[in-house]
Structure formats: C-alpha cells, structure tokens
Design an enzyme around this catalytic site. Structure first.
Site, mmCIF file in Angstrom:
data_model
loop_
_atom_site.group_PDB
_atom_site.id
_atom_site.type_symbol
_atom_site.label_atom_id
_atom_site.label_comp_id
_atom_site.label_asym_id
_atom_site.label_seq_id
_atom_site.Cartn_x
_atom_site.Cartn_y
_atom_site.Cartn_z
ATOM 1 N N ASP A 28 0.819 -1.214 0.000
ATOM 2 C CA ASP A 28 0.000 0.000 0.000
ATOM 3 C C ASP A 28 0.856 1.268 0.000
ATOM 4 O OD1 ASP A 28 -2.359 1.409 -0.034
ATOM 5 O OD2 ASP A 28 -2.671 1.290 2.131
ATOM 6 N N ASN A 76 -10.968 -2.684 -5.318
ATOM 7 C CA ASN A 76 -10.154 -1.746 -6.107
ATOM 8 C C ASN A 76 -10.755 -1.438 -7.497
ATOM 9 O OD1 ASN A 76 -7.015 -2.921 -4.715
ATOM 10 N ND2 ASN A 76 -8.155 -1.076 -4.189
HETATM 11 C C1 IPE Z 1 -5.517 -2.587 0.021
HETATM 12 O O1 IPE Z 1 -5.181 -1.256 -0.160
HETATM 13 C C2 IPE Z 1 -5.452 -3.326 -1.285
HETATM 14 C C3 IPE Z 1 -4.121 -3.453 -1.873
HETATM 15 C C4 IPE Z 1 -3.014 -3.005 -1.389
HETATM 16 C C5 IPE Z 1 -4.091 -4.182 -3.107
HETATM 17 P P1 IPE Z 1 -6.267 -0.141 -0.417
HETATM 18 O O2 IPE Z 1 -5.526 1.114 -0.620
HETATM 19 O O3 IPE Z 1 -7.200 -0.552 -1.496
HETATM 20 O O4 IPE Z 1 -7.077 -0.134 0.951
HETATM 21 P P2 IPE Z 1 -7.899 1.011 1.664
HETATM 22 O O5 IPE Z 1 -8.891 1.546 0.671
HETATM 23 O O6 IPE Z 1 -6.929 2.052 2.105
HETATM 24 O O7 IPE Z 1 -8.529 0.321 2.835
HETATM 25 C C1 IPE Z 2 -1.631 0.161 -3.293
HETATM 26 O O1 IPE Z 2 -1.365 1.514 -3.341
HETATM 27 C C2 IPE Z 2 -1.855 -0.454 -4.643
HETATM 28 C C3 IPE Z 2 -3.244 -0.873 -4.892
HETATM 29 C C4 IPE Z 2 -4.230 -0.819 -4.047
HETATM 30 C C5 IPE Z 2 -3.513 -1.428 -6.201
HETATM 31 P P1 IPE Z 2 -2.539 2.564 -3.385
HETATM 32 O O2 IPE Z 2 -2.888 2.813 -4.810
HETATM 33 O O3 IPE Z 2 -3.670 2.135 -2.532
HETATM 34 O O4 IPE Z 2 -1.834 3.836 -2.786
HETATM 35 P P2 IPE Z 2 -2.460 4.879 -1.772
HETATM 36 O O5 IPE Z 2 -2.967 4.116 -0.601
HETATM 37 O O6 IPE Z 2 -3.568 5.570 -2.508
HETATM 38 O O7 IPE Z 2 -1.337 5.778 -1.428
HETATM 39 MG MG MG Z 3 -4.083 2.422 -0.581
#
Ligand code: IPE
Ligand code: IPE
Ligand code: MG
Length: 243
Positions: A28, A76
């Site tokens: 993340d 996602n």
């Molecule tokens: C969790 O991260 C999913 C992945 C890292 C693939 P998200 O960024 O989607 O989670 P939330 O929305 O902060 O809970």
């Molecule tokens: C994790 O990084 C990757 C996926 C969930 C696919 P994020 O895209 O959630 O990055 P932040 O949390 O918005 O910084």
């Molecule tokens: Mg995220």
C-alpha cells in the site's frame, strides 16, 4: 550465509534460524508516493511493481518459503478506469516475465482471487503460471488479484457444502484460494494504514502484524529486515501460556 544477517541501517539482526516461513504484505501507498512527487498515481504503481520484484527476490534469498502480496482487491475496481487499466497492464508484464523465469529459477507463482473477472489474456497467463508451478517445490510467491477475504470465505463455504464434507477447519481450508499454503506468521502493511482491507481474513487468525509508515515504493530490504526482527521479538502463545 551466516546465522545472523545484519544490514546497514537496521537496528539488530535477523535470526536466520527463526525466519517466518510465510510473509504476507499489503503493498500500500503507491498513490501517495506518486502524489508527493507531483506524479500521476500510476507512476507509483510502476515503482511499486519494481519493489515487489526486489522484495520477492530478497525473500527467496533469505530462505522464506512463501511470500503473499495483495496486489488488487475486490474493492479496487472502484478506482478510475485508467488506474485499473495500468495496474492490469503491470500485472500482465509481471506475469509474462514470471513465465519466462519460473522454469529457470524453479520458482512457484500462484494467483489467489477470483480470476474469472480478469481479461482473457491475464486468465490465460494465470493458467500458465499455475501449470508451471506444479513442477517445482521451491520458493512460492502468491499474488492476490481480484482478491477479497470475504469472497474467499463465502466461496469456500459454498464449495465445502456442495462437496457434502464435514465442516472442519481442515476441510474448509481445502476450498480456500490459499489451499495448501501455511498461514502467514507475519503480515506487513506499510504506508501507515492500520487495517486489513479484506486481506487474508481466515488465514490471519494467529498472524503477527507489523505496520510501518514507509510507502510501498520506498519499502526496501532493510525495511523487511526490520519487520522480521520485530516479529522475532514477539511472544507467540496461540492461546496457551508460556512454559
Ligand atoms: C488494500 O489497499 C489493497 C491493496 C493493497 C491491493 P487499499 O488502498 O485498497 O485499501 P484502503 O482503501 O486504504 O482500505
Ligand atoms: C496500493 O497503493 C496499490 C493498490 C491498491 C492497487 P494505493 O494505490 O492504494 O496507494 P495509496 O494508498 O492511494 O497511497
Ligand atoms: Mg491504498
């Protein structure tokens, strides 16, 4: 490699005789990493994919047996189409590379999640990586893709009922996407968020959690060392008492 491994900026040493067999990571913080640099979120995903390559290599070098990463959740899909498209393209690239190197390095790669919703090209690559994986016994990387802990549990419940099997934890586990993979001893979430976001809900029952503020594209080998060292200092009781 000696019994202890020390890296530059790490306080303490990884005890190589007590490594977790299975590490799981919620990758993340890609979007925030890019935003901080005035770049589009997709740039963060590209660097994040590189981080995954390096951390997977490092886990394999250390002797960790399984690495499971959360790459794309069932939630996602809510993101803008161009971001979802970029993530899917990066996954295609990664799987293509993996197909080319799995036989050379004898690694196993498994995709956990509802793959039926993916593009035909990705589905075909998933089938190919799964088939190659059955030939090897070494390090296994698991990529959670269109994965949700709740849908995994619901699906397993349905399959277990359809098979008419007795409802034991062991039988149930056979119908999870993670069938055959031991539960992760250590679950890492970088980027400062303190939640599971639907990751490994069944498997995390006795996992140790490690949270850090580093954004995933900045997560490096020393950061993994710190997580393992922290894990090695934990007292795992599994509901019992210390002898
Ligand atoms: C969790 O991260 C999913 C992945 C890292 C693939 P998200 O960024 O989607 O989670 P939330 O929305 O902060 O809970
Ligand atoms: C994790 O990084 C990757 C996926 C969930 C696919 P994020 O895209 O959630 O990055 P932040 O949390 O918005 O910084
Ligand atoms: Mg995220």
């Amino acid at each position: 490699m000696g019994l202890f491994r020390k890296r530059g900026n790490t306080a303490g040493q990884v005890d190589m005789s007590r490594l977790p067999r299975h590490i799981a990571i919620i990758m993340d913080g890609n979007g925030r990493w890019a935003k901080k640099r005035g770049l589009p979120r997709t740039a963060g995903h590209k660097v994040g994919a590189e981080t995954f390559r390096d951390i997977a290599t490092y886990c394999r070098e250390l002797g960790v047996e399984y690495l499971t990463v959360y790459a794309f959740s069932t939630e996602n899909w809510k993101r803008p189409k161009d971001e979802v498209d970029t993530i899917m393209e990066l996954l295609e690239q990664y799987l293509q590379e993996a197909i080319n190197t799995m036989e050379r390095d004898h690694i196993r790669l498994k995709i956990l999640g509802d793959t039926a919703a993916l593009s035909p090209k990705l589905q075909q690559m998933v089938a190919q990586t799964n088939a190659i994986s059955t030939h090897y016994q070494g390090f296994q990387a698991n990529i959670c893709l269109n994965y949700g802990g709740r849908s995994e549990i619901l699906r397993a419940a349905r399959l277990c009922a359809e098979a008419g099997e007795e409802w034991t934890e062991e039988n149930f586990g056979k119908y999870l996407w993670s069938a055959g993979i031991p539960d992760p001893e250590l679950i890492i979430r970088p980027s400062g968020e303190l939640r599971l976001s639907n990751f490994l809900l069944w498997q995390c029952a006795y996992s140790e959690f490690y949270f850090c503020d580093t954004l995933w594209p900045d997560f490096d080998r020393a950061a993994l060392d710190r997580a393992i060292i922290d894990y090695q200092g934990r007292d795992r009781r599994f509901g019992g008492v210390k002898s």
